[in-house]
Design an enzyme around this catalytic site. Structure first.
Site, PDB file in Angstrom:
ATOM      1  N   ASP A  36       0.846  -1.202   0.000  1.00  0.00           N
ATOM      2  CA  ASP A  36       0.000   0.000   0.000  1.00  0.00           C
ATOM      3  C   ASP A  36       0.874   1.243   0.000  1.00  0.00           C
ATOM      4  O   ASP A  36       2.064   1.160   0.322  1.00  0.00           O
ATOM      5  CB  ASP A  36      -0.912  -0.026   1.258  1.00  0.00           C
ATOM      6  CG  ASP A  36      -2.209   0.768   1.076  1.00  0.00           C
ATOM      7  OD1 ASP A  36      -2.129   2.002   0.919  1.00  0.00           O
ATOM      8  OD2 ASP A  36      -3.298   0.167   1.090  1.00  0.00           O
ATOM      9  N   ASP A  62       3.421   1.377  -4.797  1.00  0.00           N
ATOM     10  CA  ASP A  62       2.543   2.263  -5.565  1.00  0.00           C
ATOM     11  C   ASP A  62       2.233   1.578  -6.889  1.00  0.00           C
ATOM     12  O   ASP A  62       3.113   1.407  -7.728  1.00  0.00           O
ATOM     13  CB  ASP A  62       3.249   3.605  -5.803  1.00  0.00           C
ATOM     14  CG  ASP A  62       2.360   4.590  -6.552  1.00  0.00           C
ATOM     15  OD1 ASP A  62       1.341   4.158  -7.137  1.00  0.00           O
ATOM     16  OD2 ASP A  62       2.681   5.788  -6.557  1.00  0.00           O
ATOM     17  N   VAL A  63       0.977   1.200  -7.069  1.00  0.00           N
ATOM     18  CA  VAL A  63       0.630   0.385  -8.249  1.00  0.00           C
ATOM     19  C   VAL A  63       0.690   1.186  -9.550  1.00  0.00           C
ATOM     20  O   VAL A  63       0.544   0.617 -10.624  1.00  0.00           O
ATOM     21  CB  VAL A  63      -0.754  -0.293  -8.119  1.00  0.00           C
ATOM     22  CG1 VAL A  63      -0.801  -1.208  -6.915  1.00  0.00           C
ATOM     23  CG2 VAL A  63      -1.893   0.715  -8.092  1.00  0.00           C
ATOM     24  N   ASN A  89      -6.250  -5.231  -5.469  1.00  0.00           N
ATOM     25  CA  ASN A  89      -7.371  -4.596  -4.770  1.00  0.00           C
ATOM     26  C   ASN A  89      -7.251  -3.078  -4.715  1.00  0.00           C
ATOM     27  O   ASN A  89      -8.274  -2.384  -4.657  1.00  0.00           O
ATOM     28  CB  ASN A  89      -7.455  -5.178  -3.345  1.00  0.00           C
ATOM     29  CG  ASN A  89      -8.293  -4.327  -2.425  1.00  0.00           C
ATOM     30  OD1 ASN A  89      -9.517  -4.426  -2.410  1.00  0.00           O
ATOM     31  ND2 ASN A  89      -7.649  -3.447  -1.648  1.00  0.00           N
ATOM     32  N   TYR A 154     -14.526   5.279 -13.905  1.00  0.00           N
ATOM     33  CA  TYR A 154     -14.452   4.124 -12.990  1.00  0.00           C
ATOM     34  C   TYR A 154     -15.017   2.881 -13.679  1.00  0.00           C
ATOM     35  O   TYR A 154     -14.412   1.807 -13.635  1.00  0.00           O
ATOM     36  CB  TYR A 154     -15.226   4.460 -11.710  1.00  0.00           C
ATOM     37  CG  TYR A 154     -15.161   3.408 -10.621  1.00  0.00           C
ATOM     38  CD1 TYR A 154     -13.959   3.115  -9.972  1.00  0.00           C
ATOM     39  CD2 TYR A 154     -16.304   2.720 -10.215  1.00  0.00           C
ATOM     40  CE1 TYR A 154     -13.907   2.164  -8.954  1.00  0.00           C
ATOM     41  CE2 TYR A 154     -16.258   1.767  -9.201  1.00  0.00           C
ATOM     42  CZ  TYR A 154     -15.061   1.497  -8.571  1.00  0.00           C
ATOM     43  OH  TYR A 154     -14.999   0.552  -7.563  1.00  0.00           O
ATOM     44  N   LYS A 158     -13.020  -0.566 -14.563  1.00  0.00           N
ATOM     45  CA  LYS A 158     -13.427  -1.862 -13.993  1.00  0.00           C
ATOM     46  C   LYS A 158     -13.894  -2.831 -15.088  1.00  0.00           C
ATOM     47  O   LYS A 158     -13.632  -4.028 -14.995  1.00  0.00           O
ATOM     48  CB  LYS A 158     -14.510  -1.664 -12.926  1.00  0.00           C
ATOM     49  CG  LYS A 158     -14.030  -0.904 -11.680  1.00  0.00           C
ATOM     50  CD  LYS A 158     -12.931  -1.640 -10.920  1.00  0.00           C
ATOM     51  CE  LYS A 158     -12.601  -0.990  -9.572  1.00  0.00           C
ATOM     52  NZ  LYS A 158     -11.520  -1.670  -8.851  1.00  0.00           N
ATOM     53  N   ALA A 187     -19.767  -1.265  -0.527  1.00  0.00           N
ATOM     54  CA  ALA A 187     -19.308  -1.935   0.685  1.00  0.00           C
ATOM     55  C   ALA A 187     -18.972  -0.910   1.764  1.00  0.00           C
ATOM     56  O   ALA A 187     -18.717   0.261   1.471  1.00  0.00           O
ATOM     57  CB  ALA A 187     -18.082  -2.791   0.352  1.00  0.00           C
ATOM     58  N   THR A 189     -16.748   0.743   3.570  1.00  0.00           N
ATOM     59  CA  THR A 189     -15.320   1.090   3.642  1.00  0.00           C
ATOM     60  C   THR A 189     -15.168   2.610   3.492  1.00  0.00           C
ATOM     61  O   THR A 189     -16.124   3.302   3.124  1.00  0.00           O
ATOM     62  CB  THR A 189     -14.513   0.424   2.499  1.00  0.00           C
ATOM     63  OG1 THR A 189     -14.772   1.151   1.293  1.00  0.00           O
ATOM     64  CG2 THR A 189     -14.843  -1.036   2.302  1.00  0.00           C
TER      65      THR A 189
HETATM   66  P1  NAP Z   1     -10.086   1.858   0.573  1.00  0.00           P
HETATM   67  O1  NAP Z   1     -10.620   1.571   1.913  1.00  0.00           O
HETATM   68  O2  NAP Z   1      -9.898   3.268   0.147  1.00  0.00           O
HETATM   69  O3  NAP Z   1      -8.684   1.093   0.430  1.00  0.00           O
HETATM   70  C1  NAP Z   1      -7.918   1.189  -0.746  1.00  0.00           C
HETATM   71  C2  NAP Z   1      -6.455   1.269  -0.348  1.00  0.00           C
HETATM   72  O4  NAP Z   1      -5.674   1.321  -1.568  1.00  0.00           O
HETATM   73  C3  NAP Z   1      -6.139   2.555   0.430  1.00  0.00           C
HETATM   74  O5  NAP Z   1      -5.230   2.299   1.476  1.00  0.00           O
HETATM   75  C4  NAP Z   1      -5.515   3.413  -0.658  1.00  0.00           C
HETATM   76  O6  NAP Z   1      -4.712   4.453  -0.193  1.00  0.00           O
HETATM   77  C5  NAP Z   1      -4.731   2.359  -1.414  1.00  0.00           C
HETATM   78  N1  NAP Z   1      -4.243   2.866  -2.699  1.00  0.00           N
HETATM   79  C6  NAP Z   1      -4.769   3.869  -3.466  1.00  0.00           C
HETATM   80  N2  NAP Z   1      -3.984   4.105  -4.516  1.00  0.00           N
HETATM   81  C7  NAP Z   1      -2.952   3.242  -4.435  1.00  0.00           C
HETATM   82  C8  NAP Z   1      -1.798   3.012  -5.211  1.00  0.00           C
HETATM   83  N3  NAP Z   1      -1.531   3.773  -6.299  1.00  0.00           N
HETATM   84  N4  NAP Z   1      -0.936   2.014  -4.864  1.00  0.00           N
HETATM   85  C9  NAP Z   1      -1.161   1.276  -3.756  1.00  0.00           C
HETATM   86  N5  NAP Z   1      -2.216   1.468  -2.940  1.00  0.00           N
HETATM   87  C10 NAP Z   1      -3.106   2.440  -3.286  1.00  0.00           C
HETATM   88  O7  NAP Z   1     -10.963   1.156  -0.587  1.00  0.00           O
HETATM   89  P2  NAP Z   1     -11.987  -0.084  -0.557  1.00  0.00           P
HETATM   90  O8  NAP Z   1     -13.345   0.443  -0.498  1.00  0.00           O
HETATM   91  O9  NAP Z   1     -11.528  -1.100   0.408  1.00  0.00           O
HETATM   92  O10 NAP Z   1     -11.811  -0.592  -2.068  1.00  0.00           O
HETATM   93  C11 NAP Z   1     -10.894  -1.602  -2.407  1.00  0.00           C
HETATM   94  C12 NAP Z   1     -11.192  -2.055  -3.835  1.00  0.00           C
HETATM   95  O11 NAP Z   1     -12.533  -2.517  -3.922  1.00  0.00           O
HETATM   96  C13 NAP Z   1     -11.049  -0.963  -4.898  1.00  0.00           C
HETATM   97  O12 NAP Z   1     -10.443  -1.497  -6.056  1.00  0.00           O
HETATM   98  C14 NAP Z   1     -12.480  -0.561  -5.184  1.00  0.00           C
HETATM   99  O13 NAP Z   1     -12.657  -0.060  -6.493  1.00  0.00           O
HETATM  100  C15 NAP Z   1     -13.173  -1.905  -5.015  1.00  0.00           C
HETATM  101  N6  NAP Z   1     -14.598  -1.770  -4.710  1.00  0.00           N
HETATM  102  C16 NAP Z   1     -15.001  -1.121  -3.592  1.00  0.00           C
HETATM  103  C17 NAP Z   1     -16.357  -1.008  -3.330  1.00  0.00           C
HETATM  104  C18 NAP Z   1     -16.866  -0.291  -2.117  1.00  0.00           C
HETATM  105  O14 NAP Z   1     -18.066  -0.015  -2.078  1.00  0.00           O
HETATM  106  N7  NAP Z   1     -16.049   0.009  -1.129  1.00  0.00           N
HETATM  107  C19 NAP Z   1     -17.286  -1.563  -4.212  1.00  0.00           C
HETATM  108  C20 NAP Z   1     -16.833  -2.219  -5.346  1.00  0.00           C
HETATM  109  C21 NAP Z   1     -15.482  -2.315  -5.590  1.00  0.00           C
HETATM  110  P3  NAP Z   1      -5.359   5.962  -0.137  1.00  0.00           P
HETATM  111  O15 NAP Z   1      -6.254   5.938   1.061  1.00  0.00           O
HETATM  112  O16 NAP Z   1      -4.178   6.853  -0.034  1.00  0.00           O
HETATM  113  O17 NAP Z   1      -6.119   6.153  -1.447  1.00  0.00           O
END
Ligand code: NAP
Length: 257
Positions: A36, A62-63, A89, A154, A158, A187, A189
């Site tokens: 991360d 950093d991805v 993820n 987005y 995806k 979700a 989060t």
């Molecule tokens: P989250 O809580 O924001 O966690 C994502 C993590 O990835 C954060 O720590 C973020 O850091 C980090 N990140 C961002 N850019 C990055 C990079 N360039 N390199 C490495 N790490 C990086 O998000 P989440 O809700 O758990 O979502 C996780 C995945 O599920 C995502 O791909 C999202 O599109 C997918 N998803 C989420 C939902 C939902 O409702 N939550 C629904 C469908 C799909 P920062 O905080 O600095 O950005």
């Protein structure tokens, strides 16, 4: 402990869904890498898992940066062994009307949500083939299965992730490697918390109204728990799931059928 001896690298594992996935894989015996850009939170997640007796390392990752990914995989191999489970993820989910979706916004979304998984898979697959075992799970979204308004970039990223995963599943079908997507609905989060804050700021509606609008997509009328996504991911990573490849597993309360 069906994943004993496996090394699982989960991007974006310092928070939300990624954290739940990494922790669930560790419960099944995998050594985990919290990959991360959030140093403090990433270190804390790794330490909390080591306290539970798991092998867990935080590696800054950093991805969007190919050099950072290469260094991250090399560091993982040094500390834990070659990566045999990759969960892409890390992602961001920003919304904007199409008229306000400029090139910089578009490029950022594609870079993190689509090019990031591409680069990580490029880095992971040779080691998986050499090890004779590989599991890749890409966290897409229901936005990879249908269109939503104000989410063109987005949804494009995806949908692209789903398409790339299907293609790789076919390309590597004869190898001991599977490639699948898990598609969560909204979700519980920080990403969704900021989506709610955005709706409140832009429309003046209450937090409850904004949340109700999001959960209305889900026939079960609730947010998905990160743990529910983690359970689906973990199942795909088990040795017994070898014949499951090229699939999009919806974890969305029946939103997509
Ligand atoms: P989250 O809580 O924001 O966690 C994502 C993590 O990835 C954060 O720590 C973020 O850091 C980090 N990140 C961002 N850019 C990055 C990079 N360039 N390199 C490495 N790490 C990086 O998000 P989440 O809700 O758990 O979502 C996780 C995945 O599920 C995502 O791909 C999202 O599109 C997918 N998803 C989420 C939902 C939902 O409702 N939550 C629904 C469908 C799909 P920062 O905080 O600095 O950005």
């Amino acid at each position: 402990m069906k994943l004993q001896g496996k090394v699982a690298l989960v991007t974006g594992a310092a928070s939300g869904i990624g954290r739940a996935i990494a922790e669930q894989l560790a419960e099944e015996g995998a050594s985990i890498v919290i990959a991360d850009i959030q140093d403090k939170a990433g270190e804390e997640v790794a330490a909390a898992n080591r306290d539970k007796g798991h092998k867990a390392e935080f590696i800054r990752f950093d991805v969007t940066d190919a050099a950072s990914i290469e260094a991250g995989f090399a560091e993982t191999a040094k500390r834990l062994g070659p990566v045999t489970i990759l969960v892409n993820n890390a992602g961001i989910a920003k919304a904007a009307p199409f008229g306000k979706t400029d090139l910089a916004f578009w490029d950022l979304m594609i870079k993190i949500d689509l090019t990031g998984p591409f680069l990580c898979m490029k880095a992971a697959i040779p080691g998986m083939l050499a090890a004779g075992f590989g599991r890749i799970v890409n966290i897409a979204s229901t936005a990879g299965q249908t269109g939503y308004p104000y989410c063109a970039a987005y949804c494009a990223a995806k949908h692209g992730l789903v398409g790339m995963s299907r293609s790789l599943a076919r390309e590597y079908a004869a190898k001991p490697l599977t490639v699948n997507c898990v598609c969560p609905g909204y979700a519980d989060t920080p990403i969704v918390e900021s989506a709610i804050a955005n709706i409140v700021a832009k429309t003046g509606r209450s937090r409850e109204d904004a949340l109700a609008e999001l959960v209305a997509h889900n026939p079960q009328r609730r947010l998905i728990k990160p743990q529910e996504v983690a359970d689906a991911v973990t199942w795909l990573c088990l040795p017994g799931s070898a014949s499951v490849t090229g699939q999009n597993i919806g974890v969305a309360g029946g939103e997509m059928m």
